[in-house]
Design an enzyme around this catalytic site. Sequence first.
Site, mmCIF file in Angstrom:
data_model
loop_
_atom_site.group_PDB
_atom_site.id
_atom_site.type_symbol
_atom_site.label_atom_id
_atom_site.label_comp_id
_atom_site.label_asym_id
_atom_site.label_seq_id
_atom_site.Cartn_x
_atom_site.Cartn_y
_atom_site.Cartn_z
ATOM 1 N N ARG A 65 -0.386 7.278 15.715
ATOM 2 C CA ARG A 65 -0.372 8.574 15.040
ATOM 3 C C ARG A 65 -0.986 9.605 15.544
ATOM 4 O O ARG A 65 -1.433 9.503 16.202
ATOM 5 C CB ARG A 65 -0.435 7.875 13.598
ATOM 6 C CG ARG A 65 -1.563 7.315 12.888
ATOM 7 C CD ARG A 65 -2.290 7.552 11.800
ATOM 8 N NE ARG A 65 -3.053 6.490 11.306
ATOM 9 C CZ ARG A 65 -3.787 6.191 10.265
ATOM 10 N NH1 ARG A 65 -2.511 6.273 9.419
ATOM 11 N NH2 ARG A 65 -4.334 5.777 10.261
ATOM 12 N N ARG B 41 0.934 -1.418 0.527
ATOM 13 C CA ARG B 41 0.192 -0.350 -0.163
ATOM 14 C C ARG B 41 0.921 1.547 0.013
ATOM 15 O O ARG B 41 0.498 2.337 -0.578
ATOM 16 C CB ARG B 41 -0.969 -0.010 1.438
ATOM 17 C CG ARG B 41 -1.710 -0.274 1.090
ATOM 18 C CD ARG B 41 -2.730 -0.929 2.594
ATOM 19 N NE ARG B 41 -3.149 0.395 2.782
ATOM 20 C CZ ARG B 41 -4.021 1.063 2.496
ATOM 21 N NH1 ARG B 41 -5.115 -0.196 2.206
ATOM 22 N NH2 ARG B 41 -4.673 2.407 3.042
ATOM 23 N N TYR C 98 -10.240 -4.828 3.527
ATOM 24 C CA TYR C 98 -9.206 -4.082 3.423
ATOM 25 C C TYR C 98 -8.820 -3.209 2.954
ATOM 26 O O TYR C 98 -8.213 -2.732 1.842
ATOM 27 C CB TYR C 98 -7.540 -4.460 4.187
ATOM 28 C CG TYR C 98 -6.216 -3.221 4.623
ATOM 29 C CD1 TYR C 98 -7.183 -2.012 5.003
ATOM 30 C CD2 TYR C 98 -5.195 -3.638 5.113
ATOM 31 C CE1 TYR C 98 -5.785 -0.943 5.690
ATOM 32 C CE2 TYR C 98 -4.664 -2.108 5.709
ATOM 33 C CZ TYR C 98 -5.063 -1.347 5.584
ATOM 34 O OH TYR C 98 -3.877 -0.301 6.617
ATOM 35 N N ASP D 194 -10.382 0.679 0.535
ATOM 36 C CA ASP D 194 -10.320 1.612 0.752
ATOM 37 C C ASP D 194 -11.435 1.988 0.240
ATOM 38 O O ASP D 194 -12.439 1.756 -0.422
ATOM 39 C CB ASP D 194 -9.777 2.466 -0.371
ATOM 40 C CG ASP D 194 -7.819 2.500 0.276
ATOM 41 O OD1 ASP D 194 -7.660 2.458 1.471
ATOM 42 O OD2 ASP D 194 -7.011 1.888 -0.323
ATOM 43 N N GLU E 267 -3.970 7.638 18.300
ATOM 44 C CA GLU E 267 -4.232 6.567 17.749
ATOM 45 C C GLU E 267 -3.680 5.219 17.730
ATOM 46 O O GLU E 267 -2.684 5.598 17.990
ATOM 47 C CB GLU E 267 -5.010 6.575 16.213
ATOM 48 C CG GLU E 267 -5.610 7.638 15.254
ATOM 49 C CD GLU E 267 -5.931 6.750 14.031
ATOM 50 O OE1 GLU E 267 -5.577 6.102 13.407
ATOM 51 O OE2 GLU E 267 -5.801 7.551 13.225
ATOM 52 N N ARG F 142 9.762 6.233 -4.867
ATOM 53 C CA ARG F 142 9.801 6.757 -5.381
ATOM 54 C C ARG F 142 10.967 7.419 -5.697
ATOM 55 O O ARG F 142 11.228 8.203 -4.558
ATOM 56 C CB ARG F 142 8.728 8.043 -5.588
ATOM 57 C CG ARG F 142 7.077 8.003 -5.702
ATOM 58 C CD ARG F 142 6.560 8.822 -6.005
ATOM 59 N NE ARG F 142 4.964 8.739 -5.711
ATOM 60 C CZ ARG F 142 4.099 9.390 -4.441
ATOM 61 N NH1 ARG F 142 4.479 9.919 -3.814
ATOM 62 N NH2 ARG F 142 2.819 8.825 -4.370
ATOM 63 N N ARG G 284 -8.151 -5.818 14.258
ATOM 64 C CA ARG G 284 -7.256 -4.512 15.406
ATOM 65 C C ARG G 284 -8.939 -3.840 14.797
ATOM 66 O O ARG G 284 -9.305 -3.313 14.533
ATOM 67 C CB ARG G 284 -6.228 -4.066 13.804
ATOM 68 C CG ARG G 284 -5.120 -5.439 13.906
ATOM 69 C CD ARG G 284 -4.514 -6.017 15.661
ATOM 70 N NE ARG G 284 -4.085 -4.944 16.020
ATOM 71 C CZ ARG G 284 -3.455 -4.845 17.365
ATOM 72 N NH1 ARG G 284 -4.292 -6.142 17.645
ATOM 73 N NH2 ARG G 284 -2.617 -4.171 17.906
HETATM 74 N N1 UDP Z 1 3.734 1.091 7.102
HETATM 75 C C1 UDP Z 1 4.954 1.495 7.969
HETATM 76 N N2 UDP Z 1 4.882 2.473 8.284
HETATM 77 C C2 UDP Z 1 3.987 4.527 7.931
HETATM 78 C C3 UDP Z 1 3.242 4.369 7.695
HETATM 79 C C4 UDP Z 1 2.247 2.478 7.327
HETATM 80 O O1 UDP Z 1 5.525 0.798 8.134
HETATM 81 O O2 UDP Z 1 4.697 5.510 8.128
HETATM 82 C C5 UDP Z 1 2.837 -0.137 7.032
HETATM 83 C C6 UDP Z 1 1.955 -0.472 7.613
HETATM 84 O O3 UDP Z 1 2.422 -1.634 8.313
HETATM 85 C C7 UDP Z 1 0.567 -0.184 7.639
HETATM 86 C C8 UDP Z 1 0.792 -0.347 5.955
HETATM 87 O O4 UDP Z 1 2.209 0.257 5.891
HETATM 88 O O5 UDP Z 1 -0.346 -0.975 8.150
HETATM 89 C C9 UDP Z 1 -0.037 0.379 5.214
HETATM 90 O O6 UDP Z 1 -0.076 2.138 5.513
HETATM 91 P P1 UDP Z 1 -1.704 3.054 5.673
HETATM 92 O O7 UDP Z 1 -1.129 4.144 5.978
HETATM 93 O O8 UDP Z 1 -2.169 2.960 4.517
HETATM 94 O O9 UDP Z 1 -2.638 2.351 6.490
HETATM 95 P P2 UDP Z 1 -4.561 2.987 6.233
HETATM 96 O O10 UDP Z 1 -3.840 4.427 6.264
HETATM 97 O O11 UDP Z 1 -5.277 2.113 6.246
HETATM 98 O O12 UDP Z 1 -4.050 2.839 8.623
#
Ligand code: UDP
Length: 374
Positions: free
Chosen positions: A279, A171, A353, A355, A305, A175, A248
Amino acid sequence: MKYDYLIVGCGLFGAVFAHEAKKAGKRVLIIDKRPHVAGNVYTENIEGIQVHKYGAHIFHTNNQRVWKYVTQFAEFNRFINAPVANYKGELYSLPFNMYTFNKMWGVVTPEEAFEKIASQRNCAGITNPQNLEEQAISLVGFDIYEKLIKGYTEKQWGRSCRELPAFIINRLPIRFLFDNNYFNALYQGIPIGGYTRMVKNMLLDIEVCLETDYLKQKDVYDNVANKIIYTGAIDEFYQYRFGNLEYRSIRFETEYLQEVNHQGNAVVNYTDAETPWTRIIEHKWFEFGKNENGIDIPGTIISKEYSLEWKLGEEPYYPINDKKNKEIYDKYKKISDFDSDVIFGGRLGEYKYYDMDVTIERAMNVAEQEFGSK
Ligand code: UDP
């Protein structure tokens, strides 16, 4: 029967389906056990700030059909997600891009960054990644894995990166450009006036019953409509007969602060293992710090969170996409395929999962199957 469709759950899947059903001339009732519509995209206006009560939702899609669809119900602002990672006070740009690589290693050109990652991948000797850890190291090398992925992911999922499937990390884009735009999407933004208003617009002229728990009054509600669209958890629907699926959950600690600017960004990820939250969201920056009349908001609202294992009675958020849960889900899916009067949809109904854009698209497709395309 009084209705053609009973829709259980007022989240995005339910609201889109309800809208389409109504448009096709069907008699529709939509219910939700919560006291509000919009499911997990629910936003509440507090002190002029749209607070994302069940976690930050940033709309993004490459699907023009979905974008055209949602923009019927809301105007979107030009918010672009550019999260910051805080690792023990060191700040890095996300997603992984040239700014991240420069801060991490001092590299200046894409070629240098590429070589650094390649040499770390070679050192690790991974050729065919089998789990999230191996996938992450082979994509971004050891240092980024240690500082920006391992701690965050293990906090978020409560499992070792070696036990998690590789695709979760896919996900996250990588880049070799100076580009902090997290979602490489053609269309993105936040609905002006909040998601709740957008969902209310979808539900105009539709009968809505809140604080109504379908499963507690199943006998009654099964007799009001010919067909049911169920967007709650599929295992709960079948009384956990094959065991419960795991999720979760998230606990939010939301507070109002008398500060203009707390963290300088909408999203800051805490990627070390020690900080207990994953976060912090500072909601006002989703709307550039202004209220609906374009006036600067004096205070701020932040949400920390905390990720936790889901227990019965709590809100399920993320399905756990491991082998054990997939096997359980497949059993539920199989019996649900025989239940021709019920259609399961959304993150909980399909245990995926998803979006927001995928959820909307799936609801549009189910509606099309039911009523034919227009
Ligand atoms: N992830 C990470 N570090 C970060 C942000 C995301 O390792 O700073 C990884 C983590 O495994 C997470 C996945 O990327 O489950 C997807 O993150 P995303 O932010 O897309 O998750 P969501 O927004 O769905 O909570």
